[in-house]
Design a protein around this motif. Structure first.
Motif, PDB file in Angstrom:
ATOM      1  N   LEU A  29      30.816  50.515  31.915  1.00 48.19           N
ATOM      2  CA  LEU A  29      31.123  49.197  32.747  1.00 48.19           C
ATOM      3  C   LEU A  29      29.851  48.618  32.745  1.00 48.19           C
ATOM      4  O   LEU A  29      29.874  47.286  32.814  1.00 48.19           O
ATOM      5  N   GLY A  33      31.279  45.553  30.924  1.00 45.46           N
ATOM      6  CA  GLY A  33      31.817  44.873  31.945  1.00 45.46           C
ATOM      7  C   GLY A  33      33.398  45.377  31.964  1.00 45.46           C
ATOM      8  O   GLY A  33      33.821  45.976  30.980  1.00 45.46           O
ATOM      9  N   TYR A  34      34.118  45.037  33.090  1.00 41.61           N
ATOM     10  CA  TYR A  34      35.340  45.343  33.247  1.00 41.61           C
ATOM     11  C   TYR A  34      36.447  45.154  31.977  1.00 41.61           C
ATOM     12  O   TYR A  34      37.247  45.722  31.709  1.00 41.61           O
ATOM     13  N   GLU A  61      42.793  51.749  34.464  1.00 44.74           N
ATOM     14  CA  GLU A  61      42.917  51.294  35.782  1.00 44.74           C
ATOM     15  C   GLU A  61      42.688  52.578  36.701  1.00 44.74           C
ATOM     16  O   GLU A  61      41.882  52.506  37.568  1.00 44.74           O
ATOM     17  N   LEU A  64      39.367  54.217  35.993  1.00 44.68           N
ATOM     18  CA  LEU A  64      38.154  53.309  36.585  1.00 44.68           C
ATOM     19  C   LEU A  64      38.384  53.579  38.217  1.00 44.68           C
ATOM     20  O   LEU A  64      37.313  53.933  38.753  1.00 44.68           O
ATOM     21  N   ALA A 110      32.986  45.065  39.473  1.00 44.55           N
ATOM     22  CA  ALA A 110      34.216  45.376  39.164  1.00 44.55           C
ATOM     23  C   ALA A 110      35.175  45.478  40.331  1.00 44.55           C
ATOM     24  O   ALA A 110      36.118  45.040  40.154  1.00 44.55           O
ATOM     25  N   GLY A 114      36.121  41.718  38.982  1.00 43.81           N
ATOM     26  CA  GLY A 114      36.931  41.684  37.829  1.00 43.81           C
ATOM     27  C   GLY A 114      38.000  42.582  37.972  1.00 43.81           C
ATOM     28  O   GLY A 114      39.008  42.099  37.329  1.00 43.81           O
ATOM     29  N   ALA A 115      38.126  43.861  38.723  1.00 41.53           N
ATOM     30  CA  ALA A 115      39.203  44.576  38.926  1.00 41.53           C
ATOM     31  C   ALA A 115      39.890  44.324  40.248  1.00 41.53           C
ATOM     32  O   ALA A 115      40.731  45.114  40.763  1.00 41.53           O
ATOM     33  N   ILE A 121      42.232  49.614  42.867  1.00 44.46           N
ATOM     34  CA  ILE A 121      40.865  49.270  42.984  1.00 44.46           C
ATOM     35  C   ILE A 121      40.722  49.049  44.559  1.00 44.46           C
ATOM     36  O   ILE A 121      39.855  49.394  45.315  1.00 44.46           O
TER      37      ILE A 121
END
Length: 209
Positions: A29, A33-34, A61, A64, A110, A114-115, A121
């Protein structure tokens, strides 16, 4: 006795694999990056086969989410210096230190960009921040008991007020965030608390005519 020993061995191996995969996930990460995060690259970095990862986490997912929740929910030292000002300063400075590190910046990106659209998340983010508030609330309740803060001070509101200017700079304005930022947040928070602006909400009573 022998069966107990045999059943205990996989737990150790499982814990070691889990820690290695979590560390590799966060490292990926930070580095990529995501958007570029993949189970294959995580497995390679962790030194395990990708099927080992998929056996525990069905997609990136979930992987993470688990890695972020584990990292963010790690025990943070809750200060007990005997004075609210120095306790809050220690909390604010630890927050600054955590989120200005490369790992902290990647986690924020993230979780909040990004997520951020992934329900898991978002749920992990809420859980992590709620957990951090709960862990730090004794700092405020002890200060109330010592008479350093008004008796009706809301611990959660005080801690949110402390964190707000730090997150504003980290996420919105991109201003420099350092120990000076943390110390200023403490001064503002204590001023608000002593002015009675951080009271526990009791609900609005209808005015009597």
């Amino acid at each position: 006795m022998q069966s107990d020993q045999l059943s205990a061995r996989p737990v150790g191996r499982g814990a070691k694999v889990r820690a290695a995969v979590h560390a590799a996930t966060l490292a990926e990460l930070v580095d990529k990056g995501y958007a570029a995060l993949s189970v294959e690259n995580v497995a390679q970095r962790a030194g395990v086969h990708k099927t080992t990862v998929y056996r525990r986490w069905k997609d990136r997912e979930i992987l993470l989410t688990d890695a972020l929740a584990e990292h963010m929910a790690m025990d943070i030292p809750v200060p007990d210096t005997g004075a609210i000002e120095t306790d809050l300063r220690a909390l604010a400075r630890s927050l600054v230190q955590a989120f200005t590190s490369p790992t902290g910046q990647a986690i924020l990106a993230a979780m909040l960009t990004g997520a951020a659209h992934i329900p898991e998340i978002a749920a992990a983010r809420r859980h992590v921040f709620d957990d951090r508030l709960a862990r730090a609330e004794p700092v405020v309740t002890r200060a109330i008991e010592r008479g350093e803060l008004p008796g009706d001070t809301d611990p959660a509101e005080l801690l949110k007020t402390l964190a707000a200017p730090i997150y504003l700079r980290l996420l919105i304005t991109a201003d420099l965030v350092d120990e000076t930022t943390a110390d200023q947040a403490v001064r503002v928070t204590l001023a608000a608390a002593h002015a009675g602006a951080l009271q526990t909400a009791h609900g609005d009573e209808p005015a009597n005519g």
